[in-house]
Design an enzyme around this catalytic site. Structure first.
Site, short mmCIF file in Angstrom:
data_model
loop_
_atom_site.label_atom_id
_atom_site.label_comp_id
_atom_site.label_asym_id
_atom_site.label_seq_id
_atom_site.Cartn_x
_atom_site.Cartn_y
_atom_site.Cartn_z
CB CYS A 2 -12.53 10.73 -1.19
SG CYS A 2 -12.80 10.71 -3.11
NE ARG A 27 -9.95 7.89 3.80
CZ ARG A 27 -10.68 6.86 3.99
NH1 ARG A 27 -10.69 6.21 5.22
NH2 ARG A 27 -11.71 6.63 3.34
CD1 TRP A 76 -9.16 6.62 -5.06
CD2 TRP A 76 -6.86 7.34 -5.04
NE1 TRP A 76 -8.35 5.80 -6.23
CE2 TRP A 76 -7.16 6.28 -5.82
CE3 TRP A 76 -5.80 8.06 -4.93
CZ2 TRP A 76 -6.01 5.47 -6.46
CZ3 TRP A 76 -4.58 7.15 -5.48
CH2 TRP A 76 -4.66 6.16 -6.29
CG ASN A 102 -14.77 8.16 0.37
OD1 ASN A 102 -14.45 7.61 -0.70
ND2 ASN A 102 -14.54 7.23 1.51
N GLY A 103 -17.03 8.03 -2.62
CA GLY A 103 -17.70 6.86 -3.17
C GLY A 103 -17.90 7.07 -4.69
CD GLU A 490 2.50 -11.03 -7.35
OE1 GLU A 490 3.44 -10.55 -8.17
OE2 GLU A 490 2.50 -9.78 -6.40
CE LYS A 494 3.75 -8.51 -3.66
NZ LYS A 494 3.93 -8.63 -4.99
CD GLU A 497 7.71 -6.73 -3.97
OE1 GLU A 497 8.21 -5.64 -4.22
OE2 GLU A 497 6.62 -7.31 -4.28
CG HIS A 513 13.11 -29.38 -18.32
ND1 HIS A 513 13.23 -30.30 -19.30
CD2 HIS A 513 11.50 -29.45 -18.02
CE1 HIS A 513 12.15 -30.95 -19.69
NE2 HIS A 513 11.12 -30.72 -18.99
CE LYS A 612 2.22 0.73 -4.45
NZ LYS A 612 2.16 -0.71 -4.46
#
Ligand code: AGP
Length: 617
Positions: A2, A27, A76, A102-103, A490, A494, A497, A513, A612
Site C-alpha cells: 500500500c 507500488r 494493495w 500499510n502493513g 529458471e 531469466k 526473456e 545424451h 506481465k
C-alpha cells in the site's frame, strides 16, 4: 504494497494528496481513497474508489474536498477483496477517528472478536478497520488523547504497520506510527506544515527536510509546533532531520534504475513478509490456514497435480521435490497450457495446486476450472489478492511479496518456493512423514534465509562485472541437479526473456545424451554446483564440459576450493539444506540476467514481445 500520503499545514490538502498518490502508483494497488477535514464545515469528507487514483478523482469531483488536513491511501489488498468497502480510509464506529494503514495486522481476527464482544460492528473485511476501532475503544475506555490511544492500542497489535490517524475532535493533529512498513515525514519551513508518506517521492518537491520514522515510533504532527516523536514505551525520541536530495525519476523504483533490480533486492524483506504470521510460537510451528482447514484432504491425498506456467512452473518443479520429500505424496507438475487440453485423468481425491503470481494467467485459470469440474480440491498459491485464480480456488496461501512490476518474475518465484516449503513441512508434519528434528531444523534455517539472501545480493557489483563477459554470447547452457535443476531452468528463462540470448536449462547428467555436442569455446555453461549428495557427480559433468573448452560459471557453496580451480568464474552462496538451496542459488542467476541485459542496453522492465500477465491463450 500500500501507499500512504498525509498533509497538515496551510495549503489545500487535496491536490497534495492526489499528486502524492500518483507518485506512489508504482507500488501497485487496486483501490484508493482520501479523507480531508474541512475546517469551515467541520466535516471530514471521505472519498474512495476501486481501481486507479483517476477513479478516485472522479469520485471526489464536484464534491467538497476543501481543507488543509488530510490523509490518503492506495491499497494493495492483503485482507479482503479489492473493492470500495475495503478501500482505505477506514473510520471508527463513532466516526471520530479515521485511519490509513500499510502493513498486516497478524492478530486482527482475535482483536476483532474481542471488539465484537464489546458491541463493536464492522463494515469491511480488513485488518485496518479493526485497528481504528481498537484505537477508538482505547480512547473511550481510558479517556485518553489520540497519541496515547494510538500508543496503547499498538501495544496490543502483532504485525506490520505504517499508519496515519485523524481525530475529528482534534483536527490540528496528525498522528503517524510505524513498524516494519516505511514512513517518512517531511517538515515545512518553521514547522508550518508536515508531509507524511510511504517514501520520499510525494514529499521531495515540497521540502527536502525529512525524518525517517523508525520501528515502534509514533510521530505527532501538529501544524505550527515542532515535530514530536515518542517510542511505544512512551519515551521521548530525538528528532533526526535529514536533508534528502533524490532524483524523482529514480524514486519510483526506490532508488534503483529498474523495477527488476529493486524487486531482486527486495527479496529478503519479501520473504520475511511471506513468512510473517505463518511461523509462530517463537519459530517452532508453521501455521497455514489452508492446511489447517483442509487437513483431512491433505492427510488422505494420493496425488497432487501442480499446474502453472513459466517461472511459476519452475517453482512447481521445486514444489514437487519438496512435497515428495517431506509428505511422500506423488506429485505431477504440468504446464497448464498442456494440461487443459490433454483430457487429463483427474480424480476427486486429487489436490490440484495452481501457482500464479498474477492470478490471471488464462491457461492456469482454465486448468483449475477443468480440475474443479472433476471434483479435485483446488489450492491456489497466488500473489495478487482477489485475482481470478485466487477466487477460482477452494483454498490457498497468498505469497504476500507485494506487487511485482518487472515483467521478469523474481521475488514472486522465491515467494512461491517459500510458501511451497512451508506447505510441504506443515503437511509432512501432519502426515508424520517428516521428523520433528528435521521439521524444527528446517524452520530454523528457513528463518535465516532473508539474512543469507542479503549476503548473496551483496555480490551485485561482482556479478555485474562477470556479466560483461556474457553480453556478446549467443547461446548459454544452465546445468543443475535435483533441487538445482529447476533453478537452472529458471536462470535460463531469466536470461532469455530480458537479454534475448538463447539459453537452455538441463539436468547436468543429461548432457551426455546429446546437448554436450553443443559445447565448445563459444558456449558459456552455468553450473549450479552447491554441496549436496550429488556434488561429486556434478563435478564430473563440469569436467566433461571443460574438457571440451566450455567456459564455466559456477554457483558454489561458500568456501568451495575445488571448483575455484576449475571454473572461469565462481559465485558463492552460503551453505543451507539442499531443499532450501533454490532460495539462494537463483539470486546470482537473476542478477546475471539483469546485468547482461543492461550491458546490452535492453529494456529490462518491459522486454520485447512479453506481458506481465498472459491473460490470453
Ligand atoms: C517469468 O519471468 C515470466 N514473466 C513468465 O514466465 C511468468 O512466470 C508466467 O507468465 C506465469 O505468470 P503467473 O505466475 O502470473 O501465472
Amino acid at each position: 504494497m500500500c501507499g500512504i500520503v498525509g498533509y497538515t499545514g496551510y495549503r489545500e490538502a487535496y491536490p497534495i494528496l492526489i499528486k502524492g498518490l500518483h507518485r506512489l502508483e508504482y507500488r501497485g494497488y487496486d483501490s484508493a481513497g482520501t479523507a480531508i477535514y474541512d475546517d469551515k464545515s467541520r466535516e471530514l469528507n471521505i472519498y474512495k474508489a476501486k481501481g486507479k487514483v483517476s477513479d478516485l478523482e472522479k469520485a471526489a469531483m464536484g464534491h467538497n474536498h476543501c481543507g488543509s488536513l488530510g490523509i490518503a491511501h492506495t491499497r494493495w489488498a492483503t485482507h479482503g477483496h479489492p473493492n470500495e468497502t475495503n478501500a482505505h480510509p477506514h473510520v471508527s464506529e463513532t466516526g471520530q477517528l479515521t485511519i490509513v494503514h500499510n502493513g498486516i495486522i497478524e492478530n486482527y481476527i482475535i482483536l476483532r472478536d474481542q471488539l465484537k464482544d464489546k458491541g463493536y460492528h464492522f463494515k469491511s473485511e480488513t485488518d485496518t478497520e479493526v485497528l481504528v476501532q481498537l484505537i477508538q475503544y482505547v480512547m473511550d475506555s481510558h479517556n485518553t488523547d489520540l497519541v496515547t490511544s494510538v500508543r496503547l492500542a499498538l501495544e496490543k497489535v502483532i504485525g506490520a504497520y505504517a499508519i496515519l490517524v485523524v481525530d475529528t475532535k482534534n483536527p490540528d493533529t496528525l498522528v503517524a506510527a510505524r513498524k516494519s512498513s516505511p514512513m517518512v515525514i517531511g517538515i515545512g519551513e518553521n514547522n508550518c506544515e508536515f508531509f507524511i508518506a510511504s517514501d520520499a517521492s510525494p514529499i521531495i518537491e515540497y521540502t527536502n527536510r525529512m525524518v525517517y520514522l523508525e520501528d515502534e515510533q509514533i510521530a505527532v504532527c501538529h501544524r505550527g509546533e515542532a515535530l514530536q516523536i515518542i517510542a511505544l514505551d512512551n519515551s521521548e525520541v530525538a528528532v533526526n532531520v535529514k536533508k534528502v536530495n533524490l532524483d524523482l525519476s529514480m524514486l519510483d523504483k526506490g532508488g534503483y534504475p529498474h523495477f527488476m533490480l529493486k524487486e531482486i533486492h527486495d527479496q529478503p524483506q519479501c520473504i520475511r513478509d511471506c513468512m510473517r504470521g505463518r511461523i509462530v510460537q517463537d519459530g517452532k510451528r508453521i501455521v497455514l490456514s489452508a492446511v489447517t482447514e483442509h487437513r483431512e484432504e491433505l492427510l488422505k491425498a494420493k496425488r497432487i497435480i501442480i499446474v502453472s506456467c513459466g517461472t511459476s512452473w519452475h517453482a512447481g518443479l521445486i514444489g514437487k521435490l519438496l512435497i515428495e520429500q517431506f509428505c511422500r505424496i506423488p506429485v505431477e507438475v504440468a504446464y497448464a497450457s498442456e494440461f487443459r487440453y490433454s483430457d487429463p485423468v483427474i480424480d476427486s481425491n486429487d489436490i490440484v495446486i495452481a501457482i500464479s503470481q498474477s492470478g490471471e494467467t488464462a491457461d492456469t485459470l482454465a486448468a483449475i476450472q477443468l480440475a474443479s469440474e472433476h471434483g479435485a480440491l483446488i489450492f491456489g498459491i497466488v500473489n495478487v489478492v482477489g485475482s481470478s485464480i485466487a477466487r477460482a480456488s477452494d483454498t490457498g496461501t497468498y505469497i504476500h511479496v507485494g506487487p511485482e512490476i518487472g515483467v521478469a518474475s523474481t521475488k514472486a518465484f522465491t515467494g512461491q518456493v517459500t510458501v511451497l516449503t512451508m506447505i510441504a513441512l506443515a503437511v509432512g508434519r501432519e502426515r508424520g512423514t517428516v521428523s520433528e528434528e528435521k521439521y524444527s531444523s528446517l524452520i530454523n534455517e528457513l528463518l535465516t534465509i532473508p539474512e543469507l539472501m542479503e549476503k548473496v545480493l551483496a555480490q551485485d557489483e561482482k556479478i555485474k562485472l562477470i556479466a560483461q563477459q556474457y553480453a556478446t554470447s549467443h547461446n548459454m547452457l544452465y546445468l543443475g541437479r535435483a533441487y538445482n535443476y529447476p533453478v537452472a531452468l529458471e536462470g535460463a528463462l531469466k536470461l532469455k526473456e530480458i537479454s534475448y540470448i538463447h539459453a537452455e536449462g538441463y539436468p547436468a547428467a543429461e548432457m551426455k545424451h546429446g546437448p554436450i555436442a553443443l559445447v565448445d569455446e563459444n558456449m558459456p555453461v552455468v553450473f549450479i554446483a552447491t554441496h549436496h549428495k550429488l556434488y561429486e557427480k556434478i563435478l564430473s559433468n563440469m569436467q566433461e564440459v571443460i574438457a571440451r573448452k566450455g567456459k564455466v560459471l559456477a554457483i558454489v557453496t561458500e568456501g568451495d576450493e575445488t571448483i575455484k580451480g576449475m571454473a572461469e568464474n565462481i559465485i558463492e552462496v552460503p551453505q543451507v539444506d539442499n531443499s532450501l538451496a533454490p532460495l539462494l542459488t537463483v539470486l546470482p542467476l537473476q542478477m546475471l540476467a539483469y546485468h547482461v541485459a543492461v550491458a546490452k542496453g535492453l529494456d529490462v522492465d518491459q522486454p520485447r514481445n512479453l506481458a506481465k500477465s498472459v491473460t490470453v491463450e
